[in-house]
Design an enzyme around this catalytic site. Structure first.
Site, PDB file in Angstrom:
ATOM      1  N   LYS A 115       0.144  15.973  -0.144  1.00 23.27           N
ATOM      2  CA  LYS A 115       0.750  17.177   0.452  1.00 23.27           C
ATOM      3  C   LYS A 115       1.908  17.614  -0.431  1.00 23.27           C
ATOM      4  O   LYS A 115       3.048  17.164  -0.241  1.00 23.27           O
ATOM      5  CB  LYS A 115       1.225  16.855   1.881  1.00 23.27           C
ATOM      6  CG  LYS A 115       1.933  18.019   2.554  1.00 23.27           C
ATOM      7  CD  LYS A 115       2.038  17.829   4.052  1.00 23.27           C
ATOM      8  CE  LYS A 115       2.853  18.951   4.658  1.00 23.27           C
ATOM      9  NZ  LYS A 115       2.728  19.044   6.111  1.00 23.27           N
ATOM     10  N   GLU A 144       3.502  12.889   0.845  1.00 19.11           N
ATOM     11  CA  GLU A 144       4.180  14.188   0.727  1.00 19.11           C
ATOM     12  C   GLU A 144       5.455  14.101  -0.106  1.00 19.11           C
ATOM     13  O   GLU A 144       6.509  13.745   0.413  1.00 19.11           O
ATOM     14  CB  GLU A 144       4.527  14.759   2.114  1.00 19.11           C
ATOM     15  CG  GLU A 144       5.220  16.118   2.022  1.00 19.11           C
ATOM     16  CD  GLU A 144       5.586  16.740   3.369  1.00 19.11           C
ATOM     17  OE1 GLU A 144       5.456  16.069   4.414  1.00 19.11           O
ATOM     18  OE2 GLU A 144       6.022  17.902   3.367  1.00 19.11           O
TER      19      GLU A 144
END
Ligand code: 13P
Length: 339
Positions: free
Chosen positions: A220, A178
């Protein structure tokens, strides 16, 4: 089970048409911030009640294939004493765990941040795995300004993400990678695009250098949007066009799934933007999905207000957002479905 089969099975369970991930991995200070507006004190008990409510939602597994948990949740139980990771599995939802320890300023790169938590990570992961976690999440944070992120920030954050991902795979845990480019600020959508392009290019270069198998990772990312203080609000079509363009430039086809964070978008915006990507740009090499925290939980938290009598209303709110984001996975969401 061999590690490769373990990783492959987890990916197959997590990446499913019409489904996405629920991020319920708020650290204790962040959870206090979420509970404060509804007048609930953040305690071990109240956080457990909330996560118990989320995971106990009947039918959640129809739209959610994975849930990201916070460390303490792994040992918390439902009312009948079942551990919450087992409650998730019983719903057909893969339990995962946030493993980073938050950000600190990156020394000699003013304005940039770096995330801590690599020391002892392999040992922690083995423990989390024994408690039921099958995937992990690590978040690097990139504030945007005229001068940030700086080249050093881009490089160091990419390396940390790559080391984390390599360590996860070595113990049979699927890493969610992420790199969050923050929505805070008054920057334009063009500036956001430029930053995300640089950041993701560096992330994939580092993942390659650290011999991470992209097939067993999930990205992400942030969507490409103007900063939240910019006067321009981008339409879902504009967000979709820019976001798909930057993803196609930077994310290899070997990555099975891209699951966006909501990052401060409203519930409806996050759904409409995801929908526009799947509606207008079908047939991408990767699945285009969601891993929302706030945009899935916000309405439900406000329906709950910490009171047991509101449990079903809160679960209905969560299920509605999960279902609408599930529809957005197919490009079949319309704002009329909100009613
Ligand atoms: P938001 O969707 O609220 O941004 O949360 C997702 C997340 O996991 C951030 O790390």
């Amino acid at each position: 089970m061999s590690i490769l089969i373990e990783l492959q099975t987890t990916i197959e369970d997590m990446v499913q048409k019409g489904k996405g991930i629920l991020a319920a991995d708020e650290s204790n200070p962040t959870m206090a911030k979420r509970l404060q507006p509804i007048g609930v004190e953040s305690t071990f008990q109240s956080r457990g009640d909330w996560r118990n409510l989320l995971l106990g939602t009947p039918g959640l597994g129809d739209h959610i294939s994975g849930i990201i948990l916070f460390e303490e949740t792994l040992s918390q139980t439902s009312n009948d004493g079942t551990l919450l990771p087992q409650v998730a599995e019983a719903q057909g939802i893969v339990p995962g765990i946030k493993v980073d320890k938050g950000t600190i300023p990156l020394v000699n790169s003013p304005g940039d941040l770096v995330t801590q938590g690599l020391d002892g990570l392999a040992e922690r992961l083995k423990l989390y795995k024994e408690q039921g976690a099958r995937f992990a999440k690590w978040r690097e944070v990139y504030p945007v300004s005229q001068h940030n992120p700086k080249p050093l920030g881009v490089k160091v954050n990419a390396q940390v993400l790559a080391r984390y991902a390599a360590i996860c795979q070595s113990v049979g845990i699927v890493p969610i990678v992420e790199p969050e480019v923050l929505i805070d600020g008054d920057h334009t959508i063009v500036r956001c695009f430029e930053v995300i392009e640089k950041v993701q290019q560096a992330v994939y270069k580092a993942l390659f250098r650290y011999h991470v198998s992209l097939e067993y990772t999930i990205l992400k990312p942030s969507m490409v949007t103007p900063g939240k203080d910019n006067a321009h609000t981008a339409s879902p079509e504009e967000v979709a066009e820019n976001t798909i363009k930057v993803l196609r430039r930077t994310v290899p086809a070997a990555v099975p799934s891209i699951n966006f964070l909501s990052g401060g978008q409203s519930d409806e915006e996050a759904t409409a933007n995801l929908n526009a990507m799947n509606r207008d740009y079908p047939g991408q090499p990767w699945e285009v999905s969601f891993s929302y925290g706030r945009a899935l939980q916000h309405a439900a938290l406000h329906a709950w207000h910490g009171q047991a009598k509101n449990r079903e209303a809160a679960q209905a709110s969560l299920l509605k957002r999960a279902r609408l984001n599930g529809a957005a996975r197919h490009g079949r969401y319309t704002p009329q479905m909100e009613e």
